[in-house]
Scaffold this active site. Structure first.
Site, PDB file in Angstrom:
ATOM      1  N   ASP A 185       0.843  -0.924   0.116  1.00 25.99           N
ATOM      2  CA  ASP A 185       0.049   0.017   0.050  1.00 25.99           C
ATOM      3  C   ASP A 185       0.925   1.094  -0.047  1.00 25.99           C
ATOM      4  O   ASP A 185       1.978   1.255   0.932  1.00 25.99           O
ATOM      5  CB  ASP A 185      -0.827  -0.175   1.092  1.00 25.99           C
ATOM      6  CG  ASP A 185      -1.918   1.123   1.342  1.00 25.99           C
ATOM      7  OD1 ASP A 185      -2.539   1.268   0.434  1.00 25.99           O
ATOM      8  OD2 ASP A 185      -1.635   2.022   2.456  1.00 25.99           O
ATOM      9  N   GLU A 279      -1.148  -1.252  -6.143  1.00 27.33           N
ATOM     10  CA  GLU A 279      -2.309  -0.450  -6.722  1.00 27.33           C
ATOM     11  C   GLU A 279      -2.036  -0.046  -8.036  1.00 27.33           C
ATOM     12  O   GLU A 279      -0.787   0.435  -8.421  1.00 27.33           O
ATOM     13  CB  GLU A 279      -2.512   0.821  -5.788  1.00 27.33           C
ATOM     14  CG  GLU A 279      -3.654   1.398  -6.394  1.00 27.33           C
ATOM     15  CD  GLU A 279      -3.641   2.931  -5.429  1.00 27.33           C
ATOM     16  OE1 GLU A 279      -4.659   3.692  -5.777  1.00 27.33           O
ATOM     17  OE2 GLU A 279      -3.048   2.961  -4.348  1.00 27.33           O
ATOM     18  N   ASP A 361      -3.320   0.980   7.458  1.00 26.97           N
ATOM     19  CA  ASP A 361      -2.591   0.834   6.150  1.00 26.97           C
ATOM     20  C   ASP A 361      -1.951  -0.540   6.100  1.00 26.97           C
ATOM     21  O   ASP A 361      -1.698  -1.126   4.849  1.00 26.97           O
ATOM     22  CB  ASP A 361      -1.033   1.800   6.209  1.00 26.97           C
ATOM     23  CG  ASP A 361      -1.489   3.076   6.165  1.00 26.97           C
ATOM     24  OD1 ASP A 361      -2.493   3.332   5.515  1.00 26.97           O
ATOM     25  OD2 ASP A 361      -0.923   3.951   6.646  1.00 26.97           O
TER      26      ASP A 361
END
Ligand SMILES: [Zn+2]
Length: 379
Positions: A185, A279, A361
């Site tokens: 992340d 991502e 997170d």
């Protein structure tokens, strides 16, 4: 597997070589802009563009023409490369991969030209590097280059330093399996958070330097304003020019530090994991972001992801991109329950279904891993 790898070195051209580099950069830019104009005009008239070959065929005539005979003074391959670059930009534009090619400006902070390897025109020895037309240029050899040389890009930065990037093609062997997959992340306080609980701090030194850079940039704008008020042309404004060089040097330092940090981090992650789930960054949206702090982390993120990607290609690792719409911060990585939106300042939360408390997170990076594994299983 054959892979491309770039080696960057600082070079120290002498006075004559510096003049020739400046001329070559100027000529390469001229060729690019000249044919970009012609291309646009032709397109307006006929609905069709030009091609690399049709433009390239016009170059010899331009070298004889009284208006553009100076083109023959410089490395002819650099001019062809510039043209190739233009035609590639048009191809990417027509396949919707980038925006319309723009005219190159001599005010761009980085000035460069690229020349291709042919008949041993580029040779690297211990203290010198042989480059077309320039001959032997002194350089700082910080590492050995491996593989077959494809091209060399000669660059002059705004601070007046010179560099060469040598692109090589090299046989790369896959790394042994690490028996590990990881989800990542990307954040602002911590640069990256790994699903194994590891948090990677934003390089503090770089962050401080970036603050300093912002201060010096504001000073530069003030000096520009002052010169304007006094009716002085910026080119003649001594204090402004001095500050401009200072900002350029600082920019370079920050960029180098950030690059080092991202290189080390991406190498470590690639070495330790077979599959990396991350991502899928939306670059177009990021470019519109006006907040500087955010913009800087955006640049670092996309540079980090691209480093991960090419190193994964070198070493036989897999990168799985997870959609940016995937609600990684809302789902409980323990029971899969979607607990709803979480405001940015909520660092910890407890799942209302299974009662586990999550670090926001780390939970998100665990979800990246779970989603990445799911996507990979579909292939
Ligand atoms: Zn739960």
């Amino acid at each position: 597997m054959l892979q491309h790898k770039a080696y960057k070195f600082r070079i120290y051209p002498n006075g004559e070589q510096r003049v020739l580099i400046a001329k070559t950069i100027g000529c390469a830019r001229f060729v690019y802009n000249h044919f970009l104009h012609l291309w646009n005009e032709t397109y307006l008239k006929t609905g069709k563009g030009l091609s690399y070959h049709s433009c390239s065929a016009m170059l010899p005539k331009m070298k004889k023409d009284a208006a553009t005979f100076w083109l023959k003074e410089v490395d002819s391959i650099a001019l062809q490369s510039s043209l190739k670059n233009l035609s590639n930009s048009f191809t990417r534009f027509f396949t919707k991969q980038n925006s319309k090619p723009q005219f190159k400006s001599k005010n761009n902070p980085v000035q460069s030209y690229t020349t291709q390897f042919t008949n041993n025109n580029i040779v690297v020895s211990d203290k010198h590097i042989k480059l077309p037309k320039l001959g032997l240029v002194k350089f700082a050899k910080s590492r050995d280059i491996k593989g077959r040389i494809i091209n060399a890009t000669i660059r002059r930065n705004a601070s007046g330093k010179y560099f060469v990037s040598i692109l090589c093609e090299e046989e790369m062997n896959a790394l042994p399996t690490a028996d590990s997959s990881v989800g990542i992340d990307l954040g602002i306080t911590d640069f990256a958070i790994l699903s194994n609980g590891q948090k990677i701090d934003n390089n503090k030194f770089t962050t401080e330097m970036e603050k300093k850079l912002r201060r010096e940039q504001r000073k530069l704008s003030r000096r520009a304003l002052k010169a304007k008020e006094q009716g002085i042309n910026l080119l003649n404004a001594k204090n402004y020019q001095k500050q401009k060089r200072k900002v350029a040097r600082l920019h370079e330092k920050v960029a180098n530090q950030r690059n080092d940090f991202l290189n080390k981090l991406s190498t470590e992650i690639i070495k330790n994991h077979d599959m990396i789930c991350i991502e899928d960054l939306h670059t177009k949206g990021m470019l519109r972001n006006r907040k500087l702090a955010k913009a800087i982390s955006d640049v670092s993120w996309s540079s980090f992801v691209s480093k991960l990607q090419y190193k994964a290609d070198w070493y036989g690792r897999t990168i799985v991109k997870v959609s940016r719409w995937f609600p990684s911060t809302q789902i409980c990585s323990n029971c899969d329950y979607n607990d709803g939106k979480k405001a940015l300042d909520i660092r910890w939360w407890t799942c209302s279904s299974c009662n586990i408390t999550h670090d926001r997170d780390i939970n998100a990076s665990k979800n990246m891993l779970i989603e990445g594994l799911r996507l990979q299983a579909l292939i």
